[in-house]
Design a protein around this motif. Structure first.
Motif, PDB file in Angstrom:
ATOM      1  N   SER A   1       0.833  -1.209   0.000  1.00  0.00           N
ATOM      2  CA  SER A   1       0.000   0.000   0.000  1.00  0.00           C
ATOM      3  C   SER A   1       0.860   1.247   0.000  1.00  0.00           C
ATOM      4  O   SER A   1       0.463   2.280  -0.523  1.00  0.00           O
ATOM      5  N   GLY A   2       2.070   1.148   0.591  1.00  0.00           N
ATOM      6  CA  GLY A   2       2.864   2.345   0.780  1.00  0.00           C
ATOM      7  C   GLY A   2       2.129   3.261   1.747  1.00  0.00           C
ATOM      8  O   GLY A   2       1.097   2.891   2.298  1.00  0.00           O
ATOM      9  N   PRO A   3       2.645   4.457   1.963  1.00  0.00           N
ATOM     10  CA  PRO A   3       1.953   5.386   2.850  1.00  0.00           C
ATOM     11  C   PRO A   3       0.546   5.681   2.325  1.00  0.00           C
ATOM     12  O   PRO A   3       0.329   5.760   1.118  1.00  0.00           O
ATOM     13  N   VAL A   4      -0.394   5.826   3.242  1.00  0.00           N
ATOM     14  CA  VAL A   4      -1.782   6.160   2.881  1.00  0.00           C
ATOM     15  C   VAL A   4      -2.102   7.501   3.516  1.00  0.00           C
ATOM     16  O   VAL A   4      -1.828   7.726   4.694  1.00  0.00           O
ATOM     17  N   GLU A   5      -2.671   8.394   2.715  1.00  0.00           N
ATOM     18  CA  GLU A   5      -3.013   9.719   3.205  1.00  0.00           C
ATOM     19  C   GLU A   5      -4.393  10.111   2.687  1.00  0.00           C
ATOM     20  O   GLU A   5      -4.711   9.874   1.523  1.00  0.00           O
ATOM     21  N   VAL A   6      -5.184  10.695   3.556  1.00  0.00           N
ATOM     22  CA  VAL A   6      -6.509  11.186   3.203  1.00  0.00           C
ATOM     23  C   VAL A   6      -6.536  12.672   3.539  1.00  0.00           C
ATOM     24  O   VAL A   6      -6.292  13.054   4.687  1.00  0.00           O
ATOM     25  N   ILE A   7      -6.806  13.485   2.532  1.00  0.00           N
ATOM     26  CA  ILE A   7      -6.818  14.938   2.708  1.00  0.00           C
ATOM     27  C   ILE A   7      -8.187  15.435   2.267  1.00  0.00           C
ATOM     28  O   ILE A   7      -8.655  15.092   1.178  1.00  0.00           O
ATOM     29  N   GLY A   8      -8.824  16.217   3.114  1.00  0.00           N
ATOM     30  CA  GLY A   8     -10.147  16.687   2.743  1.00  0.00           C
ATOM     31  C   GLY A   8     -10.565  17.943   3.463  1.00  0.00           C
ATOM     32  O   GLY A   8      -9.846  18.490   4.291  1.00  0.00           O
ATOM     33  N   GLU A   9     -11.773  18.346   3.119  1.00  0.00           N
ATOM     34  CA  GLU A   9     -12.352  19.547   3.705  1.00  0.00           C
ATOM     35  C   GLU A   9     -13.860  19.393   3.727  1.00  0.00           C
ATOM     36  O   GLU A   9     -14.451  18.861   2.785  1.00  0.00           O
ATOM     37  N   ALA A  10     -14.467  19.855   4.817  1.00  0.00           N
ATOM     38  CA  ALA A  10     -15.925  19.817   4.935  1.00  0.00           C
ATOM     39  C   ALA A  10     -16.453  21.242   4.872  1.00  0.00           C
ATOM     40  O   ALA A  10     -15.827  22.178   5.367  1.00  0.00           O
ATOM     41  N   GLY A  11     -17.620  21.387   4.252  1.00  0.00           N
ATOM     42  CA  GLY A  11     -18.258  22.689   4.146  1.00  0.00           C
ATOM     43  C   GLY A  11     -19.043  23.037   5.401  1.00  0.00           C
ATOM     44  O   GLY A  11     -19.134  22.248   6.344  1.00  0.00           O
ATOM     45  N   ALA A  12     -19.659  24.206   5.384  1.00  0.00           N
ATOM     46  CA  ALA A  12     -20.446  24.679   6.519  1.00  0.00           C
ATOM     47  C   ALA A  12     -21.640  23.769   6.809  1.00  0.00           C
ATOM     48  O   ALA A  12     -22.106  23.688   7.939  1.00  0.00           O
ATOM     49  N   ASN A  13     -22.109  23.047   5.788  1.00  0.00           N
ATOM     50  CA  ASN A  13     -23.241  22.135   5.972  1.00  0.00           C
ATOM     51  C   ASN A  13     -22.824  20.797   6.583  1.00  0.00           C
ATOM     52  O   ASN A  13     -23.643  19.910   6.772  1.00  0.00           O
ATOM     53  N   GLY A  14     -21.529  20.628   6.877  1.00  0.00           N
ATOM     54  CA  GLY A  14     -21.044  19.400   7.493  1.00  0.00           C
ATOM     55  C   GLY A  14     -20.678  18.305   6.513  1.00  0.00           C
ATOM     56  O   GLY A  14     -20.143  17.271   6.889  1.00  0.00           O
ATOM     57  N   ARG A  15     -20.943  18.508   5.233  1.00  0.00           N
ATOM     58  CA  ARG A  15     -20.619  17.497   4.216  1.00  0.00           C
ATOM     59  C   ARG A  15     -19.198  17.689   3.708  1.00  0.00           C
ATOM     60  O   ARG A  15     -18.718  18.811   3.570  1.00  0.00           O
ATOM     61  N   ILE A  16     -18.534  16.579   3.417  1.00  0.00           N
ATOM     62  CA  ILE A  16     -17.188  16.656   2.853  1.00  0.00           C
ATOM     63  C   ILE A  16     -17.302  17.203   1.431  1.00  0.00           C
ATOM     64  O   ILE A  16     -18.042  16.669   0.607  1.00  0.00           O
ATOM     65  N   SER A  17     -16.578  18.288   1.180  1.00  0.00           N
ATOM     66  CA  SER A  17     -16.679  18.961  -0.116  1.00  0.00           C
ATOM     67  C   SER A  17     -15.471  18.709  -1.010  1.00  0.00           C
ATOM     68  O   SER A  17     -15.533  18.930  -2.210  1.00  0.00           O
ATOM     69  N   ARG A  18     -14.373  18.249  -0.411  1.00  0.00           N
ATOM     70  CA  ARG A  18     -13.159  17.963  -1.184  1.00  0.00           C
ATOM     71  C   ARG A  18     -12.472  16.788  -0.511  1.00  0.00           C
ATOM     72  O   ARG A  18     -12.333  16.761   0.706  1.00  0.00           O
ATOM     73  N   LEU A  19     -12.043  15.816  -1.322  1.00  0.00           N
ATOM     74  CA  LEU A  19     -11.392  14.639  -0.754  1.00  0.00           C
ATOM     75  C   LEU A  19     -10.386  14.069  -1.743  1.00  0.00           C
ATOM     76  O   LEU A  19     -10.699  13.883  -2.918  1.00  0.00           O
ATOM     77  N   LYS A  20      -9.182  13.812  -1.240  1.00  0.00           N
ATOM     78  CA  LYS A  20      -8.126  13.231  -2.051  1.00  0.00           C
ATOM     79  C   LYS A  20      -7.520  12.082  -1.238  1.00  0.00           C
ATOM     80  O   LYS A  20      -7.283  12.220  -0.037  1.00  0.00           O
ATOM     81  N   VAL A  21      -7.295  10.948  -1.892  1.00  0.00           N
ATOM     82  CA  VAL A  21      -6.694   9.785  -1.243  1.00  0.00           C
ATOM     83  C   VAL A  21      -5.387   9.460  -1.954  1.00  0.00           C
ATOM     84  O   VAL A  21      -5.346   9.390  -3.182  1.00  0.00           O
ATOM     85  N   LYS A  22      -4.336   9.235  -1.173  1.00  0.00           N
ATOM     86  CA  LYS A  22      -3.054   8.803  -1.721  1.00  0.00           C
ATOM     87  C   LYS A  22      -2.770   7.406  -1.184  1.00  0.00           C
ATOM     88  O   LYS A  22      -2.757   7.193   0.024  1.00  0.00           O
ATOM     89  N   ALA A  23      -2.576   6.461  -2.086  1.00  0.00           N
ATOM     90  CA  ALA A  23      -2.250   5.079  -1.717  1.00  0.00           C
ATOM     91  C   ALA A  23      -1.618   4.405  -2.934  1.00  0.00           C
ATOM     92  O   ALA A  23      -1.877   4.799  -4.072  1.00  0.00           O
ATOM     93  N   PHE A  24      -0.818   3.403  -2.711  1.00  0.00           N
ATOM     94  CA  PHE A  24      -0.163   2.645  -3.781  1.00  0.00           C
ATOM     95  C   PHE A  24       0.677   3.545  -4.686  1.00  0.00           C
ATOM     96  O   PHE A  24       0.848   3.276  -5.869  1.00  0.00           O
ATOM     97  N   GLY A  25       1.172   4.657  -4.127  1.00  0.00           N
ATOM     98  CA  GLY A  25       1.990   5.580  -4.909  1.00  0.00           C
ATOM     99  C   GLY A  25       1.180   6.398  -5.899  1.00  0.00           C
ATOM    100  O   GLY A  25       1.745   7.035  -6.783  1.00  0.00           O
TER     101      GLY A  25
END
Length: 130
Positions: A39-63
């Motif tokens: 898998s290598g390092p795994v990273e999850v980067i995101g942001e939630a809006g004012a409504n509580g929903r995730i509005s941006r999401l990026k996953v890094k895995a397997f290079g």
């Protein structure tokens, strides 16, 4: 007898006015794991809006880096306040090595709602599995 009733009433009154646990939803967040096996390092980067929903999401895995579309993001519970990582080595023809990222909404005693992303080497994608 009256004294016992007053003690019981005072006890239940105290319960009714006790504080309640509230949610602290995610704002912007980064979760990372050193990974396991291929898998290598795994990273999850995101942001939630004012409504509580995730509005941006990026996953890094397997290079690689996987972006997730709005259709997937809408299926993740609002007010997510936790992330769990797991993985399986997998078998060829059945998905291969897979990293699971579970977004949870809940409180200390229980998880109320969740959604799991599966990112696999064989499908070269991240897809919602629940």
């Amino acid at each position: 007898m009256l004294r016992s009733l007053l003690i019981i009433a005072a006890f239940y009154s105290a319960l009714a006015s006790s504080s309640q646990e509230g949610v602290l939803p995610a704002g912007s967040f980064t979760y990372s794991s050193p990974g396991a096996g291929k898998s290598g390092p795994v990273e999850v980067i995101g942001e939630a809006g004012a409504n509580g929903r995730i509005s941006r999401l990026k996953v890094k895995a397997f290079g690689k880096e996987y972006g997730l579309g709005e259709g997937v993001l809408e299926q993740i519970p609002p007010n997510t306040n936790g992330v769990l990582f797991s993985h399986e080595a997998g078998y060829p023809g059945l998905g291969g090595h897979t990293v699971y990222i579970t977004f949870v909404f809940g409180f200390a005693p229980e998880i109320i709602n969740y959604a799991t992303l599966a990112c696999s080497t064989e499908n070269d994608t991240c897809a919602l599995v629940k």
